[in-house]
Design a protein around this motif. Structure first.
Motif, short mmCIF file in Angstrom:
data_model
loop_
_atom_site.label_atom_id
_atom_site.label_comp_id
_atom_site.label_asym_id
_atom_site.label_seq_id
_atom_site.Cartn_x
_atom_site.Cartn_y
_atom_site.Cartn_z
N ALA A 169 0.86 -1.19 0.00
CA ALA A 169 0.00 0.00 0.00
C ALA A 169 0.89 1.23 0.00
N ALA A 170 0.28 2.41 -0.19
CA ALA A 170 1.03 3.66 -0.13
C ALA A 170 0.24 4.69 0.65
N ILE A 171 0.98 5.54 1.36
CA ILE A 171 0.41 6.68 2.09
C ILE A 171 1.14 7.92 1.61
N GLY A 172 0.38 9.00 1.39
CA GLY A 172 1.02 10.23 0.96
C GLY A 172 0.54 11.43 1.75
N GLY B 100 0.83 13.08 -1.27
CA GLY B 100 -0.50 12.55 -1.61
C GLY B 100 -0.64 12.39 -3.12
N LYS B 101 -0.15 13.38 -3.86
CA LYS B 101 -0.14 13.27 -5.32
C LYS B 101 0.71 12.08 -5.76
N ILE B 102 1.89 11.93 -5.13
CA ILE B 102 2.79 10.83 -5.50
C ILE B 102 2.11 9.49 -5.27
N ALA B 103 1.49 9.30 -4.10
CA ALA B 103 0.85 8.01 -3.79
C ALA B 103 -0.28 7.72 -4.78
N LEU B 104 -1.10 8.73 -5.07
CA LEU B 104 -2.19 8.53 -6.04
C LEU B 104 -1.63 8.27 -7.44
N ASP B 105 -0.57 8.99 -7.82
CA ASP B 105 0.02 8.77 -9.14
C ASP B 105 0.64 7.38 -9.27
#
Length: 245
Positions: free
Chosen positions: A119-122, A127-132
């Motif tokens: 998983a990822a948390i940003g 936040g942009k990085i995790a969504l990207d």
């Protein structure tokens, strides 16, 4: 639970060292690897806050890494410097995603990390990085953002398989409610499963205990909110528990 920490150094094709920070629960081993969470920090780099985040995740039973996307372990408390570094990496978002993929691969190759449960948390810029990372089809089961920038590298499509949890402050002057509405439309169009929690009296940076100090130093509209920070963290842990085996 005691925690083991170490630096994870990933070397890019042009020989830039990405010096990320890993925390592992002492229960994680070759025989019982822990689910892995990649943490994309705020624009300050891998400073105290993301380090404490990965240590808290390890205490909760996850292997976690704070990603050094700038390279060479660069970090700052100066907003102008942070903004410059952020803009530099955003000028080549394919390169930025390649760095994230490299860190993801090196992290998931650790024997104590379950590479099938990631998983990822940003945070903010992170936040942009995790969504990207999810938009780019990286093998993530879940993405959580805190006061995250939702602007997409490219809109989510069928490659976006992660579930999403967004923690947003209602008083965030840097990421508007309109931007969050835009994210909803994007994720709806790609049939992504998401939850958006909006916290009252919470500004940009509301999870970072250093936010008020940074706001005063840099004359930027940040603020720590202990109640929102605690609730959003607990919601994130529940979300990860539901989505990582």
């Amino acid at each position: 639970m005691s925690v083991k920490t170490f630096e994870l150094i990933s070397t890019t094709e042009n020989n830039i060292e990405l010096i990320s920070y890993v925390a592992l629960p002492d229960t994680a081993s070759n025989d019982t690897p822990a689910p892995g969470i990649l943490v994309a920090p705020e624009w300050w780099g891998v400073v105290e806050h993301p380090k404490s985040v990965v240590e808290r995740l390890a205490e909760a039973g996850y292997a976690a890494v704070a990603m050094d996307v700038y390279g060479e372990g660069k970090l700052t408390t100066d907003a102008a410097q942070a903004n410059m570094w952020m803009e530099q990496v955003l000028e080549d978002q394919d390169m930025l995603m390649a760095r994230c993929r490299l860190i993801l691969n090196d992290f998931s190759d650790q024997l104590a990390v379950d590479g099938n449960n990631l998983a990822a948390i940003g945070y903010c810029f992170g936040g942009k990085i995790a969504l990207d990372m999810a938009r780019d089809g990286m093998p993530l089961k879940a993405v959580a953002t805190f006061h995250g920038n939702p602007s997409p590298k490219q809109p989510a499509d069928k490659n976006f398989t992660a579930k999403v949890l967004v923690a947003h402050g209602r008083d965030d002057s840097m990421v508007s409610m309109d931007a969050i509405e835009g994210l909803k439309l994007e994720l709806d169009a790609a049939d992504v499963d998401y939850t958006i929690d909006v916290y009252d009296n919470a500004k940009h940076g509301f999870t970072n205990p250093h936010a008020d100090e940074r706001a005063a130093k840099n004359e930027v509209d940040l603020g720590y909110n202990e109640i929102a920070a605690k609730q959003s963290w607990e919601n994130m842990l529940e979300f990860m528990k539901a989505n990582l085996a």
